[in-house]
Structures are given as C-alpha cells and as structure tokens.
Design an enzyme around this catalytic site. Structure first.
Site, PDB file in Angstrom:
ATOM      1  N   GLY A   1       0.846  -1.185   0.000  1.00 12.75           N
ATOM      2  CA  GLY A   1       0.000   0.000   0.000  1.00 12.75           C
ATOM      3  C   GLY A   1       0.877   1.228   0.000  1.00 12.75           C
ATOM      4  O   GLY A   1       2.054   1.171   0.375  1.00 12.75           O
TER       5      GLY A   1
ATOM      6  N   GLN B   1       3.332   9.979   1.070  1.00 11.13           N
ATOM      7  CA  GLN B   1       4.618   9.266   1.125  1.00 11.13           C
ATOM      8  C   GLN B   1       5.517   9.582  -0.057  1.00 11.13           C
ATOM      9  O   GLN B   1       6.713   9.310   0.001  1.00 11.13           O
ATOM     10  CB  GLN B   1       4.382   7.755   1.202  1.00 11.13           C
ATOM     11  CG  GLN B   1       3.768   7.318   2.524  1.00 11.13           C
ATOM     12  CD  GLN B   1       3.662   5.816   2.589  1.00 11.13           C
ATOM     13  OE1 GLN B   1       2.739   5.236   2.044  1.00 11.13           O
ATOM     14  NE2 GLN B   1       4.631   5.188   3.222  1.00 11.13           N
TER      15      GLN B   1
ATOM     16  N   CYS C   1       6.331  -0.149   7.232  1.00 11.16           N
ATOM     17  CA  CYS C   1       5.868   0.993   6.449  1.00 11.16           C
ATOM     18  C   CYS C   1       7.036   1.464   5.591  1.00 11.16           C
ATOM     19  O   CYS C   1       8.183   1.492   6.063  1.00 11.16           O
ATOM     20  CB  CYS C   1       5.435   2.112   7.396  1.00 11.16           C
ATOM     21  SG  CYS C   1       4.928   3.619   6.556  1.00 11.16           S
TER      22      CYS C   1
ATOM     23  N   HIS D   1      -4.085   1.321   7.676  1.00  8.50           N
ATOM     24  CA  HIS D   1      -2.729   1.889   7.645  1.00  8.50           C
ATOM     25  C   HIS D   1      -2.661   3.068   6.664  1.00  8.50           C
ATOM     26  O   HIS D   1      -2.105   4.128   6.974  1.00  8.50           O
ATOM     27  CB  HIS D   1      -1.746   0.783   7.251  1.00  8.50           C
ATOM     28  CG  HIS D   1      -0.314   1.215   7.176  1.00  8.50           C
ATOM     29  ND1 HIS D   1       0.655   0.731   8.024  1.00  8.50           N
ATOM     30  CD2 HIS D   1       0.315   2.079   6.337  1.00  8.50           C
ATOM     31  CE1 HIS D   1       1.812   1.293   7.719  1.00  8.50           C
ATOM     32  NE2 HIS D   1       1.642   2.104   6.692  1.00  8.50           N
ATOM     33  N   GLU D   2      -3.255   2.883   5.472  1.00 11.42           N
ATOM     34  CA  GLU D   2      -3.145   3.938   4.448  1.00 11.42           C
ATOM     35  C   GLU D   2      -3.986   5.166   4.807  1.00 11.42           C
ATOM     36  O   GLU D   2      -3.552   6.300   4.589  1.00 11.42           O
ATOM     37  CB  GLU D   2      -3.533   3.393   3.068  1.00 11.42           C
ATOM     38  CG  GLU D   2      -2.678   2.227   2.575  1.00 11.42           C
ATOM     39  CD  GLU D   2      -1.173   2.420   2.735  1.00 11.42           C
ATOM     40  OE1 GLU D   2      -0.692   3.561   2.672  1.00 11.42           O
ATOM     41  OE2 GLU D   2      -0.478   1.411   2.960  1.00 11.42           O
TER      42      GLU D   2
ATOM     43  N   HIS E   1      -2.157   7.324   7.118  1.00  6.93           N
ATOM     44  CA  HIS E   1      -1.201   8.211   6.452  1.00  6.93           C
ATOM     45  C   HIS E   1      -1.871   9.523   6.034  1.00  6.93           C
ATOM     46  O   HIS E   1      -1.267  10.591   6.141  1.00  6.93           O
ATOM     47  CB  HIS E   1      -0.636   7.547   5.187  1.00  6.93           C
ATOM     48  CG  HIS E   1       0.559   6.671   5.441  1.00  6.93           C
ATOM     49  ND1 HIS E   1       1.719   7.146   6.002  1.00  6.93           N
ATOM     50  CD2 HIS E   1       0.772   5.357   5.182  1.00  6.93           C
ATOM     51  CE1 HIS E   1       2.605   6.149   6.087  1.00  6.93           C
ATOM     52  NE2 HIS E   1       2.052   5.055   5.607  1.00  6.93           N
TER      53      HIS E   1
END
Ligand code: NI
Length: 178
Positions: free
Chosen positions: A50, A55, A103, A145-146, A149
């Site tokens: 992902g 990022q 990550c 998780h994404e 972010h």
C-alpha cells in the site's frame, strides 16, 4: 513518464500533515494521473502492499493497495489493485487483532500494532466512480494503515509497547517474524 520516488521517511513534516481532499475538478487531470502512476510505480518498486500520496510528497487524499504474493507478507490474503481517492473508513466491530507491521516511510523498522479485522470503506476511483467494499483480515489492515497516512498518523503512534520495535532483519534473525 513513470517515476519511482524515494518514499519520504519519518521526520519529514509532510507525513504529519492531514492531507487535502481531491477536488472533483482534479479528476481526470494529467496531474492526478501522473500522481497515481508515480505512486503505483513506487509502491511496486519498494515491494509495498500500500502507499499513500503523502509518502511521495503530495499531501492529497489518494491511496493505492495491492497485495499479490508479496514476499514481505508471505501469509497474506491477496488484495486486488485498488486506487482510491478521498477514501473513508468505518470500523465494524470492537475486536482488535495484533501483529508486526512495517511501512515504506519507516525504512525497515517494525512494531506491533492493532487493527480492526472488519471494516467498510468507500471512496472514488480515478474514473470518478464510487467504490465501496467490506474488507476483512489483511485487506482491512492495509486500508487502516493507508488512511492513517492521510491523517498524518504513522505506525509509531499506534505501537502500544515500544519494546516491540525492531528492524525487519533483526526480527527475522531472531525468528520473531517470518
Ligand atoms: Ni505506511
């Protein structure tokens, strides 16, 4: 032109910002298409499952997920390539599962985090269509998780016991992770 970009690492303030929603007027633009291509190339080049736009230095609410026989996660259920704009997430129960998570922005550092095993998520595809899914297990874990972010949150904020932190190489050598 597709470009692999070195993922930003923890310490870069962009990773800590709440990302901006993508406006309807941006759908279908060259800039958005280029962003998505760069994210996809980068995620695959670094063997991630992902990636979120911040990022690669773009503070916008775009994520990509894809898990298919990824060597970093050998026991994971497959997750189809999913590109989602302005994703939203709902946790569907109070259960939590725990495990080591990494990550691309943590450069090999992992820690034990917990996640909800059942979620519903929705958002827009790059074509401007609404996509909605129920997800469980590994799939549910990635979307959480994404979306973290996009809200400026990283694994380090989720780890309950800091002693669980370790670098992938050392954790493998100690047979703590496969
Ligand atoms: Ni990440």
């Amino acid at each position: 032109m597709n470009t692999v970009i070195k993922p930003l690492r923890i310490g870069d303030p962009i990773l800590r910002k709440v990302a901006q929603p993508v406006a309807a007027s941006e759908l279908g633009t060259h800039e958005l298409q280029q962003l998505i291509r760069n994210m996809l190339e980068t995620m695959r080049a670094y063997k991630g499952v992902g990636i979120a736009a911040p990022q690669i230095g773009v503070s916008k609410r775009v994520i990509i997920m894809e898990a298919n026989n990824n060597p970093r996660y050998p026991d994971a259920d497959p997750v189809p390539l999913t590109i989602l704009i302005n994703p939203e997430l709902e946790l569907l129960n109070d259960a939590r599962e725990q495990g080591y998570e990494g990550c691309l922005s943590l450069g090999g550092l992992r820690g034990i985090v917990s996640w909800c095993p059942k979620v519903r998520y929705w958002g827009m595809t790059p074509e401007g269509e609404r996509l909605e899914r129920f997800a469980a297990g590994f799939h549910a874990r990635i979307i959480q998780h994404e979306v973290d972010h996009l809200n400026g949150r990283l694994i380090v904020d989720r780890v309950a016991d800091s002693r669980s932190y370790g670098f992938t190489e050392e954790l493998r050598a100690a047979e703590i992770i496969p």
